[in-house]
Design an enzyme around this catalytic site. Sequence first.
Site, mmCIF file in Angstrom:
data_model
loop_
_atom_site.group_PDB
_atom_site.id
_atom_site.type_symbol
_atom_site.label_atom_id
_atom_site.label_comp_id
_atom_site.label_asym_id
_atom_site.label_seq_id
_atom_site.Cartn_x
_atom_site.Cartn_y
_atom_site.Cartn_z
ATOM 1 C CD1 TRP A 248 42.132 60.436 -10.984
ATOM 2 C CD2 TRP A 248 40.632 60.352 -12.651
ATOM 3 N NE1 TRP A 248 41.746 59.125 -11.132
ATOM 4 C CE2 TRP A 248 40.832 59.032 -12.145
ATOM 5 C CE3 TRP A 248 39.742 60.543 -13.702
ATOM 6 C CZ2 TRP A 248 40.164 57.942 -12.681
ATOM 7 C CZ3 TRP A 248 39.079 59.448 -14.224
ATOM 8 C CH2 TRP A 248 39.284 58.163 -13.721
ATOM 9 C CB ALA B 165 39.757 49.675 -7.360
ATOM 10 C CG ASP B 166 41.933 55.660 -10.245
ATOM 11 O OD1 ASP B 166 42.376 55.204 -11.312
ATOM 12 O OD2 ASP B 166 42.315 56.746 -9.761
ATOM 13 C CB ILE B 167 45.869 54.754 -6.453
ATOM 14 C CG1 ILE B 167 45.978 53.262 -6.141
ATOM 15 C CG2 ILE B 167 46.759 55.552 -5.504
ATOM 16 C CD1 ILE B 167 47.352 52.673 -6.395
#
Length: 286
Positions: free
Chosen positions: A282, A240-242
């Site tokens: 990331w 769910a991490d953008i």
Amino acid sequence: METIQIKGPYNFDLVLDRLSIDPLNHVNLENRSVKVPLLFENEPVVAEVKATGTTLAPEFVIEGTVGRWKEKADQRLAEIFQWHVPLESIAEHFKNTDLKEIFNTHYGTPIVLDFSPYSCLVKCIIHQQLNLAFAHTLTERFVKTFGFEKDGVWFYPLPEKVATLKVEDLRELQFSGRKAEYVIGIANEIVNGNLNFEEMKNKSDEDIFKQMIKLRGVGPWTVQNFLMFGLGRLNLFPIADIGIQNALKKLYQLEAKPTLEEMETFSKGWEPYLSYASLYLWRSIE
């Protein structure tokens, strides 16, 4: 002063680069060092970690005011900086995956833990649904208003202190009412003995998830980030991490963010190091 050598690769300059994003971290990029706040039985000590080696031959000098806590400080620093994790084996694992180039670009980047599990959880809650710049600003206000400083390094306020606060105290810093309730609630859980981070170190990811998801303000994203950066668990992939969604969109040149099903498909073959897949994704968009 103490010198520590570990097995490479280990890129401490990229570690410092990432740590420097948080204004509360006392990072000196030119000196290749960071001062780390540590707390042992509520006694604050500050340890400075300075890199004197290279990515392939990592070496560190440890200095600071650790006093009688030297042994525990050494253990905690090794835990924070994950000096025991075999980064070469992890990079090898990803050589035959779609993440190969990202791992080559950021070779030797370790997962580094937040300086305490408590500060990690509080920071996760404060950062929820905020842009990164304001999230850091809000966290800095919280720490500098209710925390304390030693040797130029800021310590998060103790749970005992936060548990005495009122929602209005945090609202004055621009916390939302609910976020203020969550932070104070977490502190109360710790003070009342319902949340013990030392005990968590011996629990499975699943057991910790079941325990923490019951806390107000704690959802799956928060638990996954806590497991990764609070406890150093290796196999977390917060779908769910953008940021991860955007990184995958860039990597696979998608027109839109990937669906959850696509993310599960992409990540097959990345286990048991999903946390490292997350970190390097990331890094690829930072």
